[in-house]
Motif scaffolding. Structure first.
Motif, mmCIF file in Angstrom:
data_model
loop_
_atom_site.group_PDB
_atom_site.id
_atom_site.type_symbol
_atom_site.label_atom_id
_atom_site.label_comp_id
_atom_site.label_asym_id
_atom_site.label_seq_id
_atom_site.Cartn_x
_atom_site.Cartn_y
_atom_site.Cartn_z
ATOM 1 N N ASN A 153 52.888 57.970 48.870
ATOM 2 C CA ASN A 153 54.232 58.522 48.733
ATOM 3 C C ASN A 153 55.156 57.675 49.592
ATOM 4 O O ASN A 153 54.866 57.412 50.752
ATOM 5 C CB ASN A 153 54.288 59.979 49.185
ATOM 6 C CG ASN A 153 53.577 60.886 48.206
ATOM 7 O OD1 ASN A 153 53.594 60.636 47.009
ATOM 8 N ND2 ASN A 153 52.945 61.926 48.712
ATOM 9 N N PHE A 154 56.263 57.276 49.033
ATOM 10 C CA PHE A 154 57.171 56.371 49.739
ATOM 11 C C PHE A 154 58.586 56.877 49.588
ATOM 12 O O PHE A 154 59.074 57.027 48.472
ATOM 13 C CB PHE A 154 57.040 54.962 49.150
ATOM 14 C CG PHE A 154 57.964 53.965 49.776
ATOM 15 C CD1 PHE A 154 57.673 53.442 51.017
ATOM 16 C CD2 PHE A 154 59.115 53.577 49.134
ATOM 17 C CE1 PHE A 154 58.516 52.534 51.609
ATOM 18 C CE2 PHE A 154 59.972 52.669 49.716
ATOM 19 C CZ PHE A 154 59.667 52.143 50.954
ATOM 20 N N SER A 155 59.222 57.174 50.709
ATOM 21 C CA SER A 155 60.601 57.652 50.639
ATOM 22 C C SER A 155 61.598 56.594 51.077
ATOM 23 O O SER A 155 62.777 56.704 50.796
ATOM 24 C CB SER A 155 60.775 58.904 51.497
ATOM 25 O OG SER A 155 60.627 58.567 52.852
ATOM 26 N N GLY A 156 61.159 55.583 51.809
ATOM 27 C CA GLY A 156 62.054 54.533 52.265
ATOM 28 C C GLY A 156 62.841 54.898 53.498
ATOM 29 O O GLY A 156 63.802 54.212 53.838
ATOM 30 N N GLY A 157 62.471 55.974 54.182
ATOM 31 C CA GLY A 157 63.208 56.396 55.363
ATOM 32 C C GLY A 157 63.229 55.352 56.465
ATOM 33 O O GLY A 157 64.256 55.107 57.085
ATOM 34 N N VAL A 158 62.098 54.720 56.723
ATOM 35 C CA VAL A 158 62.046 53.703 57.765
ATOM 36 C C VAL A 158 62.807 52.460 57.337
ATOM 37 O O VAL A 158 63.400 51.768 58.168
ATOM 38 C CB VAL A 158 60.578 53.372 58.116
ATOM 39 C CG1 VAL A 158 60.496 52.224 59.105
ATOM 40 C CG2 VAL A 158 59.900 54.596 58.706
ATOM 41 N N PHE A 159 62.853 52.194 56.052
ATOM 42 C CA PHE A 159 63.588 51.020 55.575
ATOM 43 C C PHE A 159 65.088 51.166 55.794
ATOM 44 O O PHE A 159 65.829 50.187 55.720
ATOM 45 C CB PHE A 159 63.298 50.744 54.109
ATOM 46 C CG PHE A 159 62.025 49.980 53.892
ATOM 47 C CD1 PHE A 159 61.425 49.292 54.919
ATOM 48 C CD2 PHE A 159 61.447 49.946 52.651
ATOM 49 C CE1 PHE A 159 60.255 48.590 54.724
ATOM 50 C CE2 PHE A 159 60.270 49.241 52.441
ATOM 51 C CZ PHE A 159 59.676 48.558 53.487
ATOM 52 N N SER A 160 65.557 52.380 56.071
ATOM 53 C CA SER A 160 66.977 52.540 56.377
ATOM 54 C C SER A 160 67.344 51.783 57.640
ATOM 55 O O SER A 160 68.500 51.382 57.812
ATOM 56 C CB SER A 160 67.322 54.016 56.518
ATOM 57 O OG SER A 160 66.674 54.567 57.655
#
Length: 155
Positions: free
Chosen positions: A10-17
């Motif tokens: 599961n990947f939400s991209g929160g850290v990529f923010s």
């Protein structure tokens, strides 16, 4: 936004923010402050070195925060499981027990005069031991404790 929750990843991209923040920050640093710095007689070399230093500190702080949040997640998992199983009484018991154990340990360490030895161990140990392996071991212990508590908890 997350997608299929039944998948293994599961990947939400929160850290990529954080990458988006850094991109916007340094884009604005170059377009907004670089001309101003040149106008105040700062050399290009000094401006670039200072901006690079800020970036290095920012990367270090974000790394520490993310590592700390991963440890916080493990302890939060344990505290949540403890609260679910024994409610507030369990949390108070853990708090009082932790204070008594830490106080007793501090008393014994002071009585036996082990503080210098403990300080020497932290100073002489490889940096990965107190900064990576001990917190990772504590997180693993928290996860194991949480699983032990959850196994017997009711829905």
């Amino acid at each position: 936004m997350v997608g299929d929750t039944g998948s293994d990843i599961n990947f939400s991209g929160g850290v990529f923010s954080l990458f988006g923040f850094a991109l916007a920050f340094y884009l604005q640093a170059m377009t907004q402050t670089f001309p101003f710095a040149l106008g105040t007689s700062v050399t290009r070399r000094d401006y670039f070195a200072a901006t690079l230093l800020v970036a290095a500190v920012q990367v270090l702080v974000f790394g520490i925060l993310l590592y700390g949040l991963s440890l916080t997640a493990a302890s939060g998992l344990f505290l949540g499981a403890l609260h679910h199983r024994w409610r507030v009484v369990g949390l108070f018991t853990l708090g009082v027990g932790t204070l008594l154990a830490a106080g007793g340990a501090a008393f014994v360490i002071t009585w036996q005069k082990w503080w210098p030895d403990i300080g020497h161990w932290f100073a002489d140990a490889p940096r990965s031991a107190p900064m990576v392996w001990l917190p990772a071991l504590a997180a693993a212990a928290g996860i194991l404790a949480a699983w032990t508590v959850v196994r017997r908890a009711t829905a």
